[in-house]
Design a protein around this motif. Structure first.
Motif, mmCIF file in Angstrom:
data_model
loop_
_atom_site.group_PDB
_atom_site.id
_atom_site.type_symbol
_atom_site.label_atom_id
_atom_site.label_comp_id
_atom_site.label_asym_id
_atom_site.label_seq_id
_atom_site.Cartn_x
_atom_site.Cartn_y
_atom_site.Cartn_z
ATOM 1 N N GLY A 29 0.767 -1.355 0.087
ATOM 2 C CA GLY A 29 -0.196 -0.071 0.169
ATOM 3 C C GLY A 29 0.896 1.166 0.028
ATOM 4 O O GLY A 29 0.365 2.342 -0.587
ATOM 5 N N ASP A 30 2.114 1.253 0.352
ATOM 6 C CA ASP A 30 2.972 2.296 0.704
ATOM 7 C C ASP A 30 4.160 2.191 -0.490
ATOM 8 O O ASP A 30 4.401 2.913 -1.378
ATOM 9 C CB ASP A 30 3.283 2.574 2.033
ATOM 10 N N VAL A 31 5.005 1.412 0.303
ATOM 11 C CA VAL A 31 6.292 1.148 -0.589
ATOM 12 C C VAL A 31 6.152 1.034 -1.846
ATOM 13 O O VAL A 31 7.064 1.753 -2.797
ATOM 14 C CB VAL A 31 7.221 0.009 0.117
ATOM 15 N N TRP A 32 5.318 0.055 -2.368
ATOM 16 C CA TRP A 32 5.198 -0.514 -3.785
ATOM 17 C C TRP A 32 4.484 0.826 -4.682
ATOM 18 O O TRP A 32 4.636 0.770 -5.795
ATOM 19 C CB TRP A 32 4.518 -1.721 -4.101
ATOM 20 N N GLU A 33 3.898 1.788 -3.874
ATOM 21 C CA GLU A 33 3.062 2.778 -4.545
ATOM 22 C C GLU A 33 4.131 4.054 -4.661
ATOM 23 O O GLU A 33 3.478 5.138 -5.032
ATOM 24 C CB GLU A 33 1.787 2.947 -3.837
ATOM 25 N N ARG A 34 5.180 4.280 -3.902
ATOM 26 C CA ARG A 34 5.994 5.194 -4.141
ATOM 27 C C ARG A 34 6.323 5.626 -5.410
ATOM 28 O O ARG A 34 6.493 4.803 -6.429
ATOM 29 C CB ARG A 34 7.259 5.111 -3.161
ATOM 30 N N PRO A 35 6.243 6.860 -6.179
ATOM 31 C CA PRO A 35 6.679 7.268 -7.212
ATOM 32 C C PRO A 35 8.041 7.232 -7.941
ATOM 33 O O PRO A 35 8.195 7.147 -9.072
ATOM 34 C CB PRO A 35 5.854 8.599 -7.310
ATOM 35 N N ASP A 36 8.785 7.358 -7.120
ATOM 36 C CA ASP A 36 10.196 7.382 -7.751
ATOM 37 C C ASP A 36 10.698 6.305 -8.313
ATOM 38 O O ASP A 36 11.878 6.481 -9.062
ATOM 39 C CB ASP A 36 11.180 8.004 -6.818
ATOM 40 N N LEU A 37 10.133 5.034 -8.162
ATOM 41 C CA LEU A 37 10.384 3.733 -8.947
ATOM 42 C C LEU A 37 9.322 3.110 -9.543
ATOM 43 O O LEU A 37 8.115 3.232 -8.939
ATOM 44 C CB LEU A 37 11.079 2.948 -8.193
ATOM 45 N N THR A 46 13.288 -6.546 -6.779
ATOM 46 C CA THR A 46 12.639 -7.500 -5.919
ATOM 47 C C THR A 46 13.026 -9.054 -6.305
ATOM 48 O O THR A 46 13.943 -9.667 -5.402
ATOM 49 C CB THR A 46 11.406 -7.379 -5.956
ATOM 50 N N CYS A 47 12.976 -9.201 -7.571
ATOM 51 C CA CYS A 47 13.404 -10.556 -8.204
ATOM 52 C C CYS A 47 14.836 -10.842 -7.870
ATOM 53 O O CYS A 47 15.440 -11.793 -7.805
ATOM 54 C CB CYS A 47 13.004 -10.537 -9.492
ATOM 55 N N LYS A 55 15.859 -17.146 -2.152
ATOM 56 C CA LYS A 55 14.696 -17.202 -1.786
ATOM 57 C C LYS A 55 13.679 -17.688 -2.850
ATOM 58 O O LYS A 55 12.791 -17.061 -3.152
ATOM 59 C CB LYS A 55 14.172 -15.889 -1.235
ATOM 60 N N THR A 56 13.512 -19.017 -3.315
ATOM 61 C CA THR A 56 12.978 -19.438 -4.218
ATOM 62 C C THR A 56 11.466 -19.537 -4.114
ATOM 63 O O THR A 56 10.692 -19.237 -4.965
ATOM 64 C CB THR A 56 13.433 -21.089 -4.778
ATOM 65 N N GLU A 57 11.306 -19.851 -2.783
ATOM 66 C CA GLU A 57 9.705 -19.808 -2.533
ATOM 67 C C GLU A 57 8.868 -18.483 -2.755
ATOM 68 O O GLU A 57 7.781 -18.289 -3.459
ATOM 69 C CB GLU A 57 9.123 -20.354 -1.118
ATOM 70 N N GLN A 58 9.674 -17.413 -2.501
ATOM 71 C CA GLN A 58 8.933 -15.937 -2.853
ATOM 72 C C GLN A 58 8.970 -15.637 -4.116
ATOM 73 O O GLN A 58 8.235 -14.651 -4.793
ATOM 74 C CB GLN A 58 9.871 -14.881 -2.002
ATOM 75 N N MET A 59 9.764 -16.561 -4.941
ATOM 76 C CA MET A 59 9.655 -16.252 -6.594
ATOM 77 C C MET A 59 8.464 -16.519 -6.974
ATOM 78 O O MET A 59 7.949 -16.148 -8.252
ATOM 79 C CB MET A 59 10.894 -16.745 -7.269
ATOM 80 N N ASN A 60 7.608 -17.621 -6.454
ATOM 81 C CA ASN A 60 6.410 -17.882 -6.580
ATOM 82 C C ASN A 60 5.339 -16.751 -6.995
ATOM 83 O O ASN A 60 4.680 -16.887 -8.109
ATOM 84 C CB ASN A 60 5.734 -18.995 -5.775
ATOM 85 N N PHE A 61 5.460 -15.771 -6.191
ATOM 86 C CA PHE A 61 4.415 -14.678 -6.173
ATOM 87 C C PHE A 61 5.340 -13.648 -7.095
ATOM 88 O O PHE A 61 4.803 -12.956 -8.124
ATOM 89 C CB PHE A 61 4.353 -13.959 -4.715
ATOM 90 N N HIS A 62 6.553 -13.504 -6.987
ATOM 91 C CA HIS A 62 7.110 -12.136 -7.558
ATOM 92 C C HIS A 62 7.581 -12.456 -9.120
ATOM 93 O O HIS A 62 7.678 -11.221 -9.800
ATOM 94 C CB HIS A 62 8.482 -11.678 -6.655
ATOM 95 N N PHE A 63 8.032 -13.574 -9.734
ATOM 96 C CA PHE A 63 8.316 -13.622 -10.903
ATOM 97 C C PHE A 63 7.020 -13.414 -11.723
ATOM 98 O O PHE A 63 7.408 -12.535 -12.615
ATOM 99 C CB PHE A 63 8.738 -15.045 -11.381
ATOM 100 N N PRO A 64 6.104 -14.075 -11.710
ATOM 101 C CA PRO A 64 4.718 -13.829 -12.432
ATOM 102 C C PRO A 64 4.394 -12.435 -12.318
ATOM 103 O O PRO A 64 3.720 -11.530 -13.140
ATOM 104 C CB PRO A 64 3.471 -14.719 -11.937
ATOM 105 N N ARG A 65 4.500 -11.642 -11.034
ATOM 106 C CA ARG A 65 4.068 -10.518 -10.887
ATOM 107 C C ARG A 65 5.034 -9.450 -11.526
ATOM 108 O O ARG A 65 4.507 -8.527 -12.172
ATOM 109 C CB ARG A 65 4.080 -10.135 -9.145
#
Length: 108
Positions: A29-37, A46-47, A55-65
């Motif tokens: 809600g905040d960090v990912w919405e900051r406008p400078d990146l 992140t990837c 951290k391969t388990e977290q890649m399940n969410f972040h690669f497709p995202r």
């Protein structure tokens, strides 16, 4: 705290409601919405961090995202290749295996 269903609340909200709240409200809600990146750039960062830490388990969410956020599958592969030399070969090989599992359209 919002009560709308979110990925965090659905995934682990019943077990860790405060962590789900922080994930939704602060991280996404905040960090990912900051406008400078852009979200695309945040996804690349992140990837890369997940690959470097193995951290391969977290890649399940972040690669497709990342793909949703505008990173191409070819760019993900290039990032994995580049990180093999900076984060270690085993980390890159693990990320490549996870990529093949998550982004099947690119598998030949």
């Amino acid at each position: 705290m919002s009560t709308k269903p979110t990925t965090a609340r659905e995934s682990f909200g019943a077990v860790a409601p405060k962590l789900a709240e922080l994930s939704d409200d602060v991280l996404f809600g905040d960090v990912w919405e900051r406008p400078d990146l852009s979200k695309r750039d945040r996804s690349l960062i992140t990837c890369a961090a997940l690959i470097a830490q193995g951290k391969t388990e977290q890649m399940n969410f972040h690669f497709p995202r990342a793909v949703i956020n505008g990173v191409t599958p070819d760019e993900l592969i290039e990032m994995i290749t580049h990180l093999a030399f900076y984060a270690g070969w085993p980390s890159a090989m693990s990320a490549l295996a996870k990529f093949k599992e998550l982004i099947p359209a690119t598998n030949k």
